[in-house]
Enzyme design. Structure first.
Site, PDB file in Angstrom:
ATOM      1  N   SER A 100     123.766  77.406  38.500  1.00  0.00           N
ATOM      2  CA  SER A 100     124.152  78.809  38.658  1.00  0.00           C
ATOM      3  C   SER A 100     125.265  79.289  37.739  1.00  0.00           C
ATOM      4  CB  SER A 100     124.557  79.082  40.094  1.00  0.00           C
ATOM      5  OG  SER A 100     123.405  79.108  40.872  1.00  0.00           O
ATOM      6  N   ALA A 159     114.076  73.387  51.846  1.00  0.00           N
ATOM      7  CA  ALA A 159     114.470  72.974  53.198  1.00  0.00           C
ATOM      8  C   ALA A 159     114.393  71.450  53.300  1.00  0.00           C
ATOM      9  CB  ALA A 159     113.558  73.628  54.225  1.00  0.00           C
ATOM     10  N   SER A 198     122.275  84.772  46.953  1.00  0.00           N
ATOM     11  CA  SER A 198     120.816  84.672  46.886  1.00  0.00           C
ATOM     12  C   SER A 198     120.351  84.607  45.439  1.00  0.00           C
ATOM     13  CB  SER A 198     120.183  85.887  47.580  1.00  0.00           C
ATOM     14  OG  SER A 198     118.803  85.921  47.329  1.00  0.00           O
ATOM     15  N   ARG A 323     132.934  84.194  40.007  1.00  0.00           N
ATOM     16  CA  ARG A 323     133.686  83.839  41.198  1.00  0.00           C
ATOM     17  C   ARG A 323     135.171  83.758  40.886  1.00  0.00           C
ATOM     18  NH1 ARG A 323     131.003  82.259  45.433  1.00  0.00           N
ATOM     19  NH2 ARG A 323     129.155  80.990  45.116  1.00  0.00           N
ATOM     20  N   THR A 337     130.184  77.974  40.025  1.00  0.00           N
ATOM     21  CA  THR A 337     129.728  76.617  40.307  1.00  0.00           C
ATOM     22  C   THR A 337     128.224  76.573  40.067  1.00  0.00           C
ATOM     23  OG1 THR A 337     129.564  77.341  42.598  1.00  0.00           O
ATOM     24  CG2 THR A 337     131.465  76.007  42.032  1.00  0.00           C
ATOM     25  N   SER A 364     123.297  65.461  42.972  1.00  0.00           N
ATOM     26  CA  SER A 364     123.269  66.677  43.789  1.00  0.00           C
ATOM     27  C   SER A 364     122.806  66.321  45.175  1.00  0.00           C
ATOM     28  CB  SER A 364     122.330  67.721  43.171  1.00  0.00           C
ATOM     29  OG  SER A 364     120.993  67.331  43.346  1.00  0.00           O
ATOM     30  N   ASN A 365     122.770  67.345  46.045  1.00  0.00           N
ATOM     31  CA  ASN A 365     122.441  67.153  47.460  1.00  0.00           C
ATOM     32  C   ASN A 365     123.363  66.102  48.090  1.00  0.00           C
ATOM     33  OD1 ASN A 365     120.879  68.004  49.660  1.00  0.00           O
ATOM     34  ND2 ASN A 365     119.562  66.196  49.507  1.00  0.00           N
TER      35      ASN A 365
END
Ligand code: REY
Length: 408
Positions: A100, A159, A198, A323, A337, A364-365
């Site tokens: 992003s 998800a 979003s 940001r 980020t 990640s995750n």
């Protein structure tokens, strides 16, 4: 007087005022209550920064790195590997997926179009893209500040992290397909009413760029940002799946504890495109953010618009694709980020753009690693005092824990 001369004059004027014990903010107008001039920043804590990176690796990232560009002085810190197969050490010359942080590039292109009078921030998106959105009240500004209410289609897409990723890894989406996925869901709020992060917003932003320039977003990034700034390691290769040249491989952490990391390097990132598909390096990201906050990429008026802040929580506010994070020592930093499969990125700069930090973990995750990586900002901008409190710097993906409150 050129913009740069004007900027220098403003800075020295403000420094003089602060020497006269007038608070810096007393010289500023507008909604941004953070000091206009970075008061002398504490020296970066490089020992602490190295410790933050080592902690990220201990917590499961194969590699972690950071680069600080501080008024001509460069600090490069690395630990761990770029590739778990070959065990090659990670390097700040490695390219990676910036996720992003792409949104800041996208916002800059749109603000340049505002400067060129081709776009109005408060005009409805549907004026430029007739019939795209189900509500004519959604403006360009709402989209760029995550206040459109458009549901984030990536919520249900990922998800289940590994299954969701494998289902889209090599897919090529049109922007319209991504918007359609969002519109299957109810909107999250009335236009302008609340901040809800979003990806759909920055897909719409990409569509606006293509409509108004007549070119792909890749061409817009190239001609408007990458070439003028000489960013040789920043590329938009969508829908190619590989990262050209020297790069860090990225590793996705499965949701099941103890399961092996997934090599996520090869992917189209088509689900993100103008919301998150750029490739770059720590050095190029520092150059980009320093140029942006230094006033080199947009008019002063547009940079002011980018910094009309909407409060997200006690430490974070969002402008337009930008940001603001306020660190434990009171210093505010500006950037974004990024989190795409395999890669966590932090890219932030000081108010005057003169000290920038970019950090990457090729994992990640893994929320623990993400929170740890936030500590790089503390060490880079708050010095030893920041490193001492780094454990308290918690980050959430959406950073919207508190209801949005307009500061302007
Ligand atoms: C996408 C999922 C997160 C990442 C996202 N990234 O919206 C945008 C950003 C482009 O802010 C993925 N998480 C992961 C999951 C969670 O799959 N179930 O961490 O790799 O950069």
């Amino acid at each position: 007087m050129t913009t740069a001369t004007l900027r220098r004059a403003t800075v020295s004027g403000a420094v003089l005022l602060s020497l006269l014990a007038v608070p810096a903010h007393a010289t500023t107008a507008g909604p941004d209550t953070a000091p206009t001039v970075a008061a002398a920043l504490p020296e970066p804590d490089l020992v602490g920064l190295r410790g933050v990176l080592r902690t990220a690796v201990r917590q499961g990232a194969p590699g972690a790195m950071a680069r600080i560009d501080d008024r001509g002085t460069v600090h490069r810190l690395v630990t761990g590997v770029a590739d778990r197969g070959t065990r090659r050490a990670i390097s700040t010359r490695d390219r990676f997926r910036i996720g992003s942080v792409t949104k800041t590039f996208t916002a800059v292109v749109l603000l340049q179009l505002v400067d060129e009078k081709k776009l109005k921030l408060d005009a409805p998106v549907n004026r430029y893209l007739p019939g795209l959105l189900p509500d004519d009240r959604i403006t360009v500004r709402h989209v760029l500040s995550h206040r459109s209410g458009l549901y984030d289609y990536s919520n249900d897409m990922f998800a289940r992290s590994v299954q969701g990723f494998e289902a889209v890894r090599t897919k090529v989406f049109t922007y319209r397909q991504l918007v359609a996925r969002s519109l299957r869901h109810a909107r999250t709020n009335q236009p302008g009413a609340a901040y809800v992060y979003s990806n759909t917003n920055f897909v719409v932003a990409g569509m606006l760029i293509e409509k108004l320039t007549g070119h792909s977003v890749g061409t817009a990034y190239q001609s408007r940002i990458i070439e003028p700034l000489g960013l040789r390691d920043t590329l938009y290769v969508h829908p190619a799946t590989t990262i050209p040249g020297r790069h860090a491989r990225g590793y996705l952490t499965p949701d099941t504890a103890g399961a092996a990391l997934i090599d996520a390097t090869r992917q189209t990132t088509s689900w993100a495109q103008s919301a998150g598909a750029l490739l770059s390096t720590t050095g190029d990201l520092n150059t980009f953010l320093s140029a942006l906050l230094g006033g080199e990429l947009t008019s002063a008026a547009s940079l002011t618009q980018m910094q009309r802040w909407w409060k997200v929580n006690s430490t974070t506010a969002y402008g337009l694709g930008l940001r603001r994070r306020t660190l434990s020592c009171g210093v505010s930093v500006y950037g974004h980020t990024g989190a795409v499969q395999g890669y966590y990125t932090y890219a932030f700069t000081s108010k005057d753009g003169r000290r920038s930090l970019s950090a990457l973990a090729n994992a990640s995750n893994n929320g623990t690693v993400l929170n740890t990586l936030a500590g790089t900002l503390e060490s880079a901008f708050c010095g030893r005092r920041g490193t001492a409190v780094r454990g308290s710097a918690r980050v959430e993906r959406y950073e919207d824990l508190a209801p949005g409150v307009a500061l302007d």
